[in-house]
Design a protein around this motif. Structure first.
Motif, PDB file in Angstrom:
ATOM      1  N   VAL A   1      -2.520   1.348  -8.448  1.00  0.00           N
ATOM      2  CA  VAL A   1      -2.252   0.333  -7.321  1.00  0.00           C
ATOM      3  C   VAL A   1      -3.473  -0.814  -7.324  1.00  0.00           C
ATOM      4  O   VAL A   1      -4.628  -0.417  -7.515  1.00  0.00           O
ATOM      5  N   GLU A   2      -2.830  -1.873  -7.292  1.00  0.00           N
ATOM      6  CA  GLU A   2      -3.693  -3.037  -7.338  1.00  0.00           C
ATOM      7  C   GLU A   2      -4.115  -3.574  -5.759  1.00  0.00           C
ATOM      8  O   GLU A   2      -3.100  -4.057  -5.056  1.00  0.00           O
ATOM      9  N   LEU A   3      -5.198  -3.956  -5.363  1.00  0.00           N
ATOM     10  CA  LEU A   3      -5.562  -4.490  -4.185  1.00  0.00           C
ATOM     11  C   LEU A   3      -6.467  -5.928  -4.631  1.00  0.00           C
ATOM     12  O   LEU A   3      -7.538  -5.520  -4.917  1.00  0.00           O
ATOM     13  N   LYS A   4      -5.815  -7.089  -4.156  1.00  0.00           N
ATOM     14  CA  LYS A   4      -6.653  -8.246  -4.262  1.00  0.00           C
ATOM     15  C   LYS A   4      -7.113  -8.621  -3.058  1.00  0.00           C
ATOM     16  O   LYS A   4      -6.495  -8.924  -2.015  1.00  0.00           O
ATOM     17  N   VAL A   5      -8.502  -9.004  -3.237  1.00  0.00           N
ATOM     18  CA  VAL A   5      -9.345  -9.507  -2.069  1.00  0.00           C
ATOM     19  C   VAL A   5      -8.973 -10.892  -1.709  1.00  0.00           C
ATOM     20  O   VAL A   5      -8.829 -11.716  -2.608  1.00  0.00           O
ATOM     21  N   MET A   6      -8.582 -11.099  -0.391  1.00  0.00           N
ATOM     22  CA  MET A   6      -8.396 -12.647  -0.156  1.00  0.00           C
ATOM     23  C   MET A   6      -9.345 -12.859   1.277  1.00  0.00           C
ATOM     24  O   MET A   6      -9.444 -12.083   2.057  1.00  0.00           O
TER      25      MET A   6
ATOM     26  N   SER B   1     -14.448 -11.839   7.420  1.00  0.00           N
ATOM     27  CA  SER B   1     -13.079 -11.145   7.097  1.00  0.00           C
ATOM     28  C   SER B   1     -12.523 -11.114   5.950  1.00  0.00           C
ATOM     29  O   SER B   1     -12.310 -12.368   5.394  1.00  0.00           O
ATOM     30  N   ILE B   2     -11.962 -10.034   5.466  1.00  0.00           N
ATOM     31  CA  ILE B   2     -11.054 -10.206   4.043  1.00  0.00           C
ATOM     32  C   ILE B   2      -9.935  -9.307   4.357  1.00  0.00           C
ATOM     33  O   ILE B   2      -9.620  -8.426   5.293  1.00  0.00           O
ATOM     34  N   SER B   3      -8.900  -9.485   3.440  1.00  0.00           N
ATOM     35  CA  SER B   3      -7.506  -9.037   3.572  1.00  0.00           C
ATOM     36  C   SER B   3      -7.296  -8.475   2.367  1.00  0.00           C
ATOM     37  O   SER B   3      -7.879  -8.963   1.388  1.00  0.00           O
ATOM     38  N   PHE B   4      -6.589  -7.522   2.004  1.00  0.00           N
ATOM     39  CA  PHE B   4      -5.999  -6.784   0.777  1.00  0.00           C
ATOM     40  C   PHE B   4      -4.495  -7.044   0.330  1.00  0.00           C
ATOM     41  O   PHE B   4      -3.721  -6.587   1.203  1.00  0.00           O
ATOM     42  N   VAL B   5      -4.323  -7.781  -0.774  1.00  0.00           N
ATOM     43  CA  VAL B   5      -2.934  -7.828  -1.009  1.00  0.00           C
ATOM     44  C   VAL B   5      -2.706  -6.748  -1.881  1.00  0.00           C
ATOM     45  O   VAL B   5      -3.029  -6.686  -2.996  1.00  0.00           O
ATOM     46  N   LEU B   6      -1.526  -5.863  -1.663  1.00  0.00           N
ATOM     47  CA  LEU B   6      -1.441  -4.716  -2.390  1.00  0.00           C
ATOM     48  C   LEU B   6      -0.249  -5.146  -3.542  1.00  0.00           C
ATOM     49  O   LEU B   6       1.019  -5.464  -2.938  1.00  0.00           O
ATOM     50  N   THR B   7      -0.420  -4.648  -4.642  1.00  0.00           N
ATOM     51  CA  THR B   7       0.662  -4.766  -5.747  1.00  0.00           C
ATOM     52  C   THR B   7       0.770  -3.439  -6.401  1.00  0.00           C
ATOM     53  O   THR B   7      -0.215  -3.086  -6.740  1.00  0.00           O
ATOM     54  N   ASP B   8       2.052  -3.010  -6.293  1.00  0.00           N
ATOM     55  CA  ASP B   8       2.319  -1.609  -7.118  1.00  0.00           C
ATOM     56  C   ASP B   8       2.437  -1.611  -8.324  1.00  0.00           C
ATOM     57  O   ASP B   8       3.507  -1.627  -8.896  1.00  0.00           O
ATOM     58  N   ARG B   9       1.530  -1.865  -9.192  1.00  0.00           N
ATOM     59  CA  ARG B   9       1.423  -1.891 -10.436  1.00  0.00           C
ATOM     60  C   ARG B   9       2.271  -0.692 -11.489  1.00  0.00           C
ATOM     61  O   ARG B   9       2.729  -0.707 -12.260  1.00  0.00           O
ATOM     62  N   GLY B  10       2.174   0.369 -10.836  1.00  0.00           N
ATOM     63  CA  GLY B  10       2.703   1.502 -11.301  1.00  0.00           C
ATOM     64  C   GLY B  10       3.991   1.766 -11.237  1.00  0.00           C
ATOM     65  O   GLY B  10       4.750   2.229 -12.069  1.00  0.00           O
ATOM     66  N   ALA B  11       4.607   0.835 -10.487  1.00  0.00           N
ATOM     67  CA  ALA B  11       6.007   0.778 -10.457  1.00  0.00           C
ATOM     68  C   ALA B  11       6.470  -0.501 -11.111  1.00  0.00           C
ATOM     69  O   ALA B  11       7.653  -0.789 -11.349  1.00  0.00           O
TER      70      ALA B  11
ATOM     71  N   ASP C   1       8.500 -14.146   1.730  1.00  0.00           N
ATOM     72  CA  ASP C   1       9.019 -13.709   3.074  1.00  0.00           C
ATOM     73  C   ASP C   1       9.134 -12.029   3.278  1.00  0.00           C
ATOM     74  O   ASP C   1       8.879 -11.530   4.220  1.00  0.00           O
ATOM     75  N   PHE C   2       9.311 -11.415   1.952  1.00  0.00           N
ATOM     76  CA  PHE C   2       9.660  -9.948   2.141  1.00  0.00           C
ATOM     77  C   PHE C   2       8.207  -9.348   2.201  1.00  0.00           C
ATOM     78  O   PHE C   2       8.275  -7.975   2.530  1.00  0.00           O
ATOM     79  N   MET C   3       6.966  -9.867   1.856  1.00  0.00           N
ATOM     80  CA  MET C   3       5.789  -8.938   2.079  1.00  0.00           C
ATOM     81  C   MET C   3       5.547  -8.700   3.287  1.00  0.00           C
ATOM     82  O   MET C   3       5.898  -9.050   4.286  1.00  0.00           O
ATOM     83  N   GLN C   4       5.153  -7.262   3.273  1.00  0.00           N
ATOM     84  CA  GLN C   4       4.931  -6.690   4.557  1.00  0.00           C
ATOM     85  C   GLN C   4       3.465  -6.865   4.930  1.00  0.00           C
ATOM     86  O   GLN C   4       2.665  -7.235   4.334  1.00  0.00           O
ATOM     87  N   VAL C   5       3.376  -6.902   6.162  1.00  0.00           N
ATOM     88  CA  VAL C   5       2.210  -7.045   7.024  1.00  0.00           C
ATOM     89  C   VAL C   5       1.746  -5.983   7.628  1.00  0.00           C
ATOM     90  O   VAL C   5       2.265  -5.300   8.466  1.00  0.00           O
ATOM     91  N   TRP C   6       0.559  -5.339   7.382  1.00  0.00           N
ATOM     92  CA  TRP C   6       0.137  -4.047   7.841  1.00  0.00           C
ATOM     93  C   TRP C   6      -1.219  -4.385   8.475  1.00  0.00           C
ATOM     94  O   TRP C   6      -2.334  -4.803   8.090  1.00  0.00           O
ATOM     95  N   PRO C   7      -1.314  -4.558   9.797  1.00  0.00           N
ATOM     96  CA  PRO C   7      -2.458  -5.029  10.771  1.00  0.00           C
ATOM     97  C   PRO C   7      -3.425  -3.843  11.138  1.00  0.00           C
ATOM     98  O   PRO C   7      -2.982  -2.592  11.065  1.00  0.00           O
ATOM     99  N   GLY C   8      -4.458  -4.232  11.635  1.00  0.00           N
ATOM    100  CA  GLY C   8      -5.547  -3.153  11.865  1.00  0.00           C
ATOM    101  C   GLY C   8      -5.444  -3.056  13.294  1.00  0.00           C
ATOM    102  O   GLY C   8      -6.125  -2.118  13.910  1.00  0.00           O
TER     103      GLY C   8
ATOM    104  N   GLU D   1       5.098  -8.397  -7.962  1.00  0.00           N
ATOM    105  CA  GLU D   1       5.163  -9.069  -6.901  1.00  0.00           C
ATOM    106  C   GLU D   1       4.355  -8.292  -5.728  1.00  0.00           C
ATOM    107  O   GLU D   1       4.353  -6.984  -5.794  1.00  0.00           O
ATOM    108  N   PRO D   2       3.646  -8.761  -4.789  1.00  0.00           N
ATOM    109  CA  PRO D   2       2.949  -8.400  -3.769  1.00  0.00           C
ATOM    110  C   PRO D   2       3.913  -7.477  -2.907  1.00  0.00           C
ATOM    111  O   PRO D   2       5.074  -7.928  -2.358  1.00  0.00           O
ATOM    112  N   MET D   3       3.476  -6.237  -2.621  1.00  0.00           N
ATOM    113  CA  MET D   3       4.452  -5.320  -1.511  1.00  0.00           C
ATOM    114  C   MET D   3       4.019  -5.694  -0.155  1.00  0.00           C
ATOM    115  O   MET D   3       4.889  -6.132   0.887  1.00  0.00           O
ATOM    116  N   GLY D   4       2.497  -5.841   0.284  1.00  0.00           N
ATOM    117  CA  GLY D   4       2.196  -6.027   1.457  1.00  0.00           C
ATOM    118  C   GLY D   4       0.829  -6.742   1.431  1.00  0.00           C
ATOM    119  O   GLY D   4      -0.033  -6.694   0.349  1.00  0.00           O
TER     120      GLY D   4
END
Length: 453
Positions: A109-114, A123-133, A187-194, A137-140
């Motif tokens: 599982v990859e998380l890219k820092v933004m 403040s940073i956000s983490f963009v998740l891409t499921d490389r194992g699958a 558009d399909f990227m999920q948003v997971w807020p705090g 494309e980023p999932m969320g």
């Protein structure tokens, strides 16, 4: 890939666990201070918690970042953005300080820092891409206090709660620029807020736990603004008053807290009660008899949101409460960085201390001749400005222990909020300040308006 959301409804705070099901590595994002729940899930799934990360130095709850790193022997990942004033202190020696564009791998599982400043500079956000699958494309995206469902993070907390002058304007400008970065994502990227509805980190947070970027583009007000000045004006207006404890949270989350552990709290009825006194009984029970000086915050799901206005972090605490609640009460107080619960007085033995009471008045009786009365409206500023009795004076209920009340202590004062919950808390705070002749208006402003029809 494994994904789980943890929602603490007492603080409207959300944390997350993601894991690689192949390598069994797991990561916690924005952990709360009591970390038992993460351990239970990891054990049930057969995961090892190897990573723990945070989107920013939080102002609204006490972070479990350091506790989780220690308990699980996990590597901590924190922001290295925002300048020297925004650096974490007292972190484990193996902490990884990340910047915009860095990659964190949790197994496959990859998380890219933004870097998404605005709410705070680091403040940073983490963009998740499921490389194992096999995805490219980023999932969320874990947005922390940057982007919420239906709202965006407020930029004024550093100025309002931590007295850092000028940071509101800087944050609002940065937030506009951070929002533009979302143009690069589908558009399909999920948003997971705090946070969700009930948090003071924004003014219109949705109650839905997650969303998609496409949905937010169509429904979140922040995407309607193309002009920066108009965006900043809207963003900085009508934000809710931040609870007093927010300033303390910024400090302790930057510097660190002792590891939290449940302790045996003394249960007794001594002649003298140590420190600040909170009475956790219902408002109905409290009004009939209480110890003057005690603040009445009923122990329910809103306890922390209300108690945080009044807690003195430099004093021990006595509570009048059910002794069986000792463990959960300690955990709740730890969530806002308070660890000095000294004494529990059992509810059924507390009457020995009672030396005061107060009266209620029905809205129907109140409106018969209300224009000649001293009225104190203890709602929020936005509620007051949205409509109020013309002869009412306004002081937010959370500021009654510090701000000037425009009446003498011996004058009759009629107190109301919106529905009757906050005014009951206000009654205890006013009594503690020596206001002897205060009356609580049942059902609050809503009841008053109804009675006027």
């Amino acid at each position: 890939m494994f994904f789980k959301q943890f929602f603490d409804k007492k603080l409207a705070q959300t944390s997350y666990m993601v894991a690689c099901q192949k390598t069994k590595e797991a990561m916690i994002i924005d952990p709360k201070r009591v970390v038992d729940e993460y351990e239970e899930v990891a054990n049930a799934e057969g995961f090892n918690i190897t990573h723990v990360a945070e989107t920013h130095i939080h102002a609204d709850f006490a972070s479990g970042l350091r506790d989780a790193a220690k308990k699980f022997n996990a590597t901590a990942y924190v922001s290295d953005e925002g300048g020297e004033d925004w650096k974490y202190e007292d972190m484990p020696t193996d902490t990884v300080y990340v910047k915009d564009g860095d990659i964190i791998n949790v197994g496959n599982v990859e998380l890219k820092v933004m870097h998404t400043p605005g709410h705070t500079p680091e403040s940073i956000s983490f963009v998740l891409t499921d490389r194992g699958a096999g995805s490219e494309e980023p999932m969320g995206i874990f947005t922390g206090d940057f982007l919420f469902v239906g709202d965006i993070g407020r930029p004024d907390l550093l100025e309002e709660a931590a007295d850092m002058e000028g940071t509101t304007e800087e944050g609002a400008n940065a937030m506009f620029d951070s929002l533009k970065k979302m143009n690069d994502f589908p558009d399909f990227m999920q948003v997971w807020p705090g946070h969700g509805a009930g948090s003071a980190c924004g003014k219109s947070l949705g109650a839905v736990p997650l969303s998609t970027l496409g949905y937010e583009r169509k429904n979140n007000w922040v995407f309607d603004y193309k002009d920066k000045d108009d965006f900043i004006k809207e963003l900085t207006s009508d934000q809710p008053e931040p609870p007093s404890y927010f300033g303390q949270m910024k400090k302790v989350n930057k510097e660190g807290l002792p590891e939290f552990k449940v302790k045996d709290v003394e249960i007794d009825t001594p002649d003298e009660l140590p420190g600040q006194v909170f009475d956790l009984r219902s408002k109905e029970a409290f009004k009939k008899g209480f110890k003057k000086g005690a603040i009445n915050i009923p122990y329910n799901d809103k306890f922390l949101q209300f108690a945080g206005w009044y807690i003195d972090f430099d004093q021990p605490m006595t509570v009048i409460a059910n002794p069986e609640d000792s463990k959960t009460l300690q955990e709740d107080l730890a969530a806002i960085g308070f660890d000095d619960l000294k004494l529990i007085v059992p509810e059924d033995k507390a009457d020995k201390y009672f030396d005061d009471s107060y009266d209620n008045i029905s809205p129907e009786e109140f409106v018969e001749n209300y224009k000649d009365k001293n009225i104190l409206d203890v709602r929020s500023t936005s509620e007051f400005e949205g409509g109020h009795l013309e002869n009412a004076h306004h002081v937010h209920f959370g500021h009654l222990d510090e701000k000037e009340v425009p009446f003498d202590t011996d004058e009759a004062i009629y107190v109301h909020c919106q529905s009757g919950v906050r005014s009951a808390i206000a009654m205890s705070a006013l009594k503690a300040r020596g206001f002897e002749n205060v009356v609580n208006i049942e059902k609050g402003y809503g009841g008053i308006k109804e009675a006027m029809k």
